[in-house]
Design an enzyme around this catalytic site. Structure first.
Site, PDB file in Angstrom:
ATOM      1  N   GLU A   1     -11.353  -6.060   1.427  1.00 19.19           N
ATOM      2  CA  GLU A   1     -11.322  -5.320   0.159  1.00 19.19           C
ATOM      3  C   GLU A   1     -11.961  -6.055  -1.020  1.00 19.19           C
ATOM      4  OE1 GLU A   1      -7.542  -3.624  -0.757  1.00 19.19           O
ATOM      5  OE2 GLU A   1      -7.543  -2.467   1.081  1.00 19.19           O
TER       6      GLU A   1
ATOM      7  N   GLU B   1      -6.586  -0.691   7.807  1.00 19.11           N
ATOM      8  CA  GLU B   1      -5.271  -0.552   7.166  1.00 19.11           C
ATOM      9  C   GLU B   1      -5.031   0.904   6.782  1.00 19.11           C
ATOM     10  OE1 GLU B   1      -4.342  -3.008   3.765  1.00 19.11           O
ATOM     11  OE2 GLU B   1      -5.389  -4.710   4.673  1.00 19.11           O
TER      12      GLU B   1
ATOM     13  N   TYR C   1      -5.699   4.489   1.827  1.00 17.87           N
ATOM     14  CA  TYR C   1      -4.320   4.767   1.428  1.00 17.87           C
ATOM     15  C   TYR C   1      -4.176   6.108   0.734  1.00 17.87           C
ATOM     16  CZ  TYR C   1      -2.982   0.130   2.861  1.00 17.87           C
ATOM     17  OH  TYR C   1      -2.733  -0.974   3.622  1.00 17.87           O
TER      18      TYR C   1
ATOM     19  N   ASN D   1     -10.045   0.399   4.860  1.00 17.94           N
ATOM     20  CA  ASN D   1      -8.624   0.546   4.490  1.00 17.94           C
ATOM     21  C   ASN D   1      -8.512   1.821   3.672  1.00 17.94           C
ATOM     22  OD1 ASN D   1      -8.295  -1.916   5.667  1.00 17.94           O
ATOM     23  ND2 ASN D   1      -7.808  -3.028   3.788  1.00 17.94           N
TER      24      ASN D   1
ATOM     25  N   HIS E   1      -8.569 -12.963   3.030  1.00 19.37           N
ATOM     26  CA  HIS E   1      -7.652 -11.919   2.530  1.00 19.37           C
ATOM     27  C   HIS E   1      -6.970 -12.462   1.272  1.00 19.37           C
ATOM     28  CE1 HIS E   1      -5.311  -8.132   3.807  1.00 19.37           C
ATOM     29  NE2 HIS E   1      -4.950  -8.407   2.554  1.00 19.37           N
TER      30      HIS E   1
ATOM     31  N   ARG F   1      -4.276  -7.427  13.751  1.00 20.14           N
ATOM     32  CA  ARG F   1      -5.136  -7.935  12.680  1.00 20.14           C
ATOM     33  C   ARG F   1      -4.321  -8.824  11.760  1.00 20.14           C
ATOM     34  NH1 ARG F   1      -6.753  -5.337   7.216  1.00 20.14           N
ATOM     35  NH2 ARG F   1      -8.290  -6.854   6.470  1.00 20.14           N
TER      36      ARG F   1
HETATM   37  N1  8P5 Z   1      -3.528  -0.869  -9.198  1.00 15.16           N
HETATM   38  N2  8P5 Z   1      -4.085  -0.495  -8.300  1.00 15.16           N
HETATM   39  N3  8P5 Z   1      -4.769  -0.229  -7.522  1.00 15.16           N
HETATM   40  C1  8P5 Z   1      -4.906   0.408  -6.277  1.00 15.16           C
HETATM   41  C2  8P5 Z   1      -5.116  -0.632  -5.255  1.00 15.16           C
HETATM   42  C3  8P5 Z   1      -5.498   0.040  -3.968  1.00 15.16           C
HETATM   43  C4  8P5 Z   1      -6.053  -0.957  -3.094  1.00 15.16           C
HETATM   44  N4  8P5 Z   1      -4.976  -1.829  -2.555  1.00 15.16           N
HETATM   45  C5  8P5 Z   1      -4.940  -1.934  -1.299  1.00 15.16           C
HETATM   46  O1  8P5 Z   1      -5.674  -1.258  -0.636  1.00 15.16           O
HETATM   47  C6  8P5 Z   1      -3.999  -2.937  -0.658  1.00 15.16           C
HETATM   48  C7  8P5 Z   1      -4.412  -3.375   0.649  1.00 15.16           C
HETATM   49  C8  8P5 Z   1      -4.334  -4.855   0.962  1.00 15.16           C
HETATM   50  O2  8P5 Z   1      -5.294  -5.206   1.962  1.00 15.16           O
HETATM   51  C9  8P5 Z   1      -2.938  -5.270   1.485  1.00 15.16           C
HETATM   52  O3  8P5 Z   1      -2.854  -6.681   1.463  1.00 15.16           O
HETATM   53  C10 8P5 Z   1      -1.869  -4.608   0.627  1.00 15.16           C
HETATM   54  O4  8P5 Z   1      -0.586  -5.106   0.988  1.00 15.16           O
HETATM   55  C11 8P5 Z   1      -1.964  -3.109   0.885  1.00 15.16           C
HETATM   56  C12 8P5 Z   1      -0.841  -2.345   0.196  1.00 15.16           C
HETATM   57  O5  8P5 Z   1      -0.994  -2.429  -1.198  1.00 15.16           O
HETATM   58  C13 8P5 Z   1      -3.298  -2.560   0.478  1.00 15.16           C
END
Ligand code: 8P5
Length: 448
Positions: free
Chosen positions: A166, A353, A296, A294, A121, A77
């Site tokens: 997102e 993700e 986390y 996604n 993105h 991806r």
């Molecule tokens: N403050 N604060 N807030 C919390 C934010 C949570 C949401 N961030 C994501 O999910 C990002 C997603 C993104 O696609 C990727 O481009 C980022 O590199 C990853 C890692 O960060 C994740």
């Protein structure tokens, strides 16, 4: 030890994004994006880091593909940078921009890897931001125009399409909390942006269907599992608001064509109303072939008057934390996808993700013994297996991320890769987590 086996057709992959890995920010006609502007605005990004070079994947994509092939993934991806295709957002197509992605897509296919493409993105052409960006409904048409060019250029080669990555981050993180580009802090603006991005998603799906493009199309939302700290009604209501801010606000329109009324009312009380035009909700809830999620982290919340936007404070309950200070809450993955399946039905789900950031140390012999990241993946793979065993239509998993890369406002200090990026030499070194995932893919399972 119990043996965990995945279905034969389960799709293992990894994920990246254009602004985070490509670099070559002015090469071959690429125009500026809002992240070029934001990262060069003093104080916005740690250490003043920016994506001018990043991982230099614009020139090193063949190395990346070789790493993917060695890893054994079925799919990869990545995202296409709109400013490479339309340097000013609209107008003449920049063929050199398309050529780069033709090389990447052809390289992946030659390596037996399915390209899975995200159209947006976060790197909006700055020229469109100068005209209001996602607050301006004209950007919807510009997005559909850009999408149509990509659909036609790669029809039959790219078979898995993701419209947005997102929308919560594009709207609330970037236009209410102000932590990402373009860095606004206005709730009404953020509500407008969220709505227009979802309309743009729906319009792109309509175009995809009209053109008869091969493959499947969906979108990716970041879901966060948030539950009440106690059984008190106040805590339940506060946690529900906070969870819906992240989840239902995007999943309800996408699948049911409505916004969650209790949150519409809450936002109204805060002076923000959704700028819905006739037909918008039907457009947003166009049938999609899969939903990307996604995931986390998650947590617990309780009522606290005037705390944040929802009178809700997060309660620390002793979770281990990643280097992003996010809770390691693998059960949250099982809970949130079980909830999504119950609420929104049998649309196939891909985890587009999942991954973790930890402080990585490169050894003398260029190894990274990232034990904690391996553990994070293992815990979440177990939950993926639980979900499949529970009948949730989980079809694949993309680890975030293939490479250490530009971690937005955190710059390069935060590493999510299963491959270590040496930012001085731009050499790539697989971490132990890379070899763990390589083994899981090879055996399509592991000893839990
Ligand atoms: N403050 N604060 N807030 C919390 C934010 C949570 C949401 N961030 C994501 O999910 C990002 C997603 C993104 O696609 C990727 O481009 C980022 O590199 C990853 C890692 O960060 C994740």
């Amino acid at each position: 030890m119990a043996r965990i086996d995945f279905p034969k057709d389960f799709v293992w992959g990894t994920a990246t994004a254009s602004y985070q890995i490509e670099g070559a920010w002015q090469e071959d006609g690429r125009g500026p994006s809002i992240w070029d502007t934001f990262s060069k605005t003093p104080g916005k990004v740690f250490n003043g880091d920016n994506g001018d070079v990043a991982c230099d994947s614009y020139h090193r994509y063949e190395e990346d593909i070789a790493l993917l092939k060695k890893l054994g993934v079925k799919a990869y991806r990545f995202s296409i940078a709109w400013p490479r295709i339309f340097p000013q957002g609209t107008g003449e197509v920049n063929e050199k921009g398309l050529d780069y992605y033709r090389k990447v897509v052809d390289g992946l296919i030659a390596a037996g890897i399915e390209p899975c493409v995200t159209l947006y993105h976060w790197d909006l052409p700055q020229a469109l931001q100068d005209k209001g960006g996602w607050d301006n409904r004209d950007t919807i048409d510009a997005f559909v125009n850009y999408s149509e060019v990509i659909f036609k250029a790669f029809n039959g080669k790219i078979k898995q399409w993701i419209t947005f990555n997102e929308t919560w981050c594009v709207s609330f993180l970037s236009n209410y909390l102000g932590l990402h580009a373009p860095g606004n802090t206005d709730l009404q603006l953020a509500v407008n942006v969220a709505h227009h991005c979802m309309v743009a998603h729906g319009e792109a799906v309509k175009k995809f269907r009209e053109l008869g493009i091969e493959g499947e199309i969906g979108t990716t939302h970041n879901l966060y599992w948030f539950e009440p700290y106690s059984t008190s009604p106040e805590d339940a209501a506060a946690a529900r608001r906070n969870r819906a801010f992240n989840n239902e606000w995007f999943m309800e329109p996408t699948f049911k064509g409505t916004y969650p009324q209790f949150l519409v009312d809450w936002f109204k009380g805060k002076g923000a109303e959704v700028p819905i035009l006739p037909g918008d909700m039907e457009t947003i809830s166009q049938k999609i072939d899969f939903i990307g999620v996604n995931f986390y982290s998650g947590g617990f919340g309780r009522y606290k008057k005037d705390e944040g936007l929802f009178d809700c404070e997060e309660v620390q309950v002793g979770f281990d934390k990643t280097y992003m200070d996010w809770n390691v809450y693998a059960d949250g993955l099982y809970k949130v996808l079980s909830w999504a399946h119950e609420e929104y039905g049998d649309t196939p789900i891909y985890i587009t993700e999942n991954g973790a950031c930890y402080e990585d140390v490169l050894t003398e012999d260029n190894r990274v013994h990232d034990v904690l990241r391996k553990e994070y993946f293992k815990k979440h793979f177990i939950q993926c297996h639980r979900l499949i065993e529970s009948g949730v239509p989980l079809k694949g998993y993309f680890a975030w991320s293939l490479l250490d890369n530009f971690e937005w406002a955190e710059g390069y200090r935060k590493r999510f890769g299963i491959v270590y990026t040496n930012y001085e030499t731009l050499e790539r070194y697989p971490k132990d987590s890379y070899y763990f995932i390589q083994d899981v893919i090879k055996n399509n399972g592991f000893e839990a």
